[in-house]
Enzyme design. Sequence first.
Site, PDB file in Angstrom:
ATOM      1  N   LYS A 193       4.606 103.009  35.350  1.00  0.00           N
ATOM      2  CA  LYS A 193       4.365 102.310  34.080  1.00  0.00           C
ATOM      3  C   LYS A 193       2.930 101.751  34.077  1.00  0.00           C
ATOM      4  O   LYS A 193       2.045 102.376  34.637  1.00  0.00           O
ATOM      5  CB  LYS A 193       5.425 101.240  33.843  1.00  0.00           C
ATOM      6  N   GLU A 222      18.566 107.703  31.205  1.00  0.00           N
ATOM      7  CA  GLU A 222      18.190 106.323  31.503  1.00  0.00           C
ATOM      8  C   GLU A 222      18.791 105.388  30.464  1.00  0.00           C
ATOM      9  O   GLU A 222      18.219 105.209  29.384  1.00  0.00           O
ATOM     10  CB  GLU A 222      16.672 106.173  31.478  1.00  0.00           C
ATOM     11  N   HIS A 268      10.242 108.537  27.251  1.00  0.00           N
ATOM     12  CA  HIS A 268      10.751 107.349  27.939  1.00  0.00           C
ATOM     13  C   HIS A 268      11.136 106.295  26.894  1.00  0.00           C
ATOM     14  O   HIS A 268      10.467 106.153  25.861  1.00  0.00           O
ATOM     15  CB  HIS A 268       9.690 106.792  28.892  1.00  0.00           C
ATOM     16  N   GLY A 308      14.947  98.089  34.293  1.00  0.00           N
ATOM     17  CA  GLY A 308      14.243  96.855  34.628  1.00  0.00           C
ATOM     18  C   GLY A 308      15.112  95.606  34.562  1.00  0.00           C
ATOM     19  O   GLY A 308      14.605  94.497  34.598  1.00  0.00           O
ATOM     20  N   GLU A 322      10.686 103.235  26.691  1.00  0.00           N
ATOM     21  CA  GLU A 322       9.625 102.283  26.319  1.00  0.00           C
ATOM     22  C   GLU A 322       8.660 102.906  25.313  1.00  0.00           C
ATOM     23  O   GLU A 322       8.135 102.216  24.436  1.00  0.00           O
ATOM     24  CB  GLU A 322       8.891 101.788  27.582  1.00  0.00           C
ATOM     25  N   ASN A 379       8.029 106.115  38.381  1.00  0.00           N
ATOM     26  CA  ASN A 379       7.265 105.854  37.156  1.00  0.00           C
ATOM     27  C   ASN A 379       6.626 104.479  37.320  1.00  0.00           C
ATOM     28  O   ASN A 379       7.311 103.467  37.264  1.00  0.00           O
ATOM     29  CB  ASN A 379       8.224 105.883  35.955  1.00  0.00           C
ATOM     30  N   SER A 414      17.150 100.720  37.250  1.00  0.00           N
ATOM     31  CA  SER A 414      17.401  99.829  38.387  1.00  0.00           C
ATOM     32  C   SER A 414      17.918 100.537  39.640  1.00  0.00           C
ATOM     33  O   SER A 414      18.798 100.032  40.341  1.00  0.00           O
ATOM     34  CB  SER A 414      18.362  98.701  37.968  1.00  0.00           C
TER      35      SER A 414
END
Length: 250
Positions: A11, A167, A95, A173, A97, A9, A213
Amino acid sequence: MRTPIIAGNWKMNKTASEARAFFSEFIKLIKDVKDIEIIIAPPFTALSAANDAVKDTIIKISVQDMFWEEKGAFTGEVSPIMIKDAGCSHCIIGHSERRQYFGDTDEAVNKKIKAALKFGLVPIFCIGENLKEREAHKTMKVIETQLQGGLTGLSENDMDKIILAYEPVWAIGTGKTATPAQAQEVHKFIRDYIRKKSGDKIADGMRILYGGSVTPENINGLMAEDDIDGALVGGASLKPDSFAGIARFA
Ligand code: PGA
């Protein structure tokens, strides 16, 4: 046997020319990789370059999100028909985010999953708890609520096509990966939930990816767990050598 999936991904990273440069190197590095699926989700503006670059390879191209309507007055949105027409096969949906910064609710996620399936796109449906929820021992409750909300009203045929991605938000991240045991515990919970909802055949065939990660260094430990069928990779998917290192897991 479930075929493993390694998905990247990107992003909001990479222009079209940066995407071309990535693929010209990455494709060489994974030439001899077999028996897994590799998916990359570039930003919309690099889809055309990406789809051209991966012709005649095993790499499939995904989008990172989409809207559920087919067309109309929805400024700034992209529809499943457009995504299909652009040559994409998969769509990341839900996701963290998107949920955190753009207000995607379980209901919106459910509509997007249904729209993706209707137009022949494979949803990569993301779920995961944040740190506060984990520390309050609410992980399984959060996961269950997200599964319930996202999968409402799906037929068995639909369930058979979905890919799930666990996730944990605190691992995205941050360089803080869930341990293989922590991830496995949640993956098992997810598979048991699917088993109750849709039966053995669908539960046993469902690919459940881990994200947060993931690196070439920790992929083997994660893949060794029974219910981890692949990875959804953010940061480490941006460099050809690190993403190839993950795709070439032993
Ligand atoms: P990360 O992102 O690998 O950079 O932690 C994972 C993701 O958001 O899918």
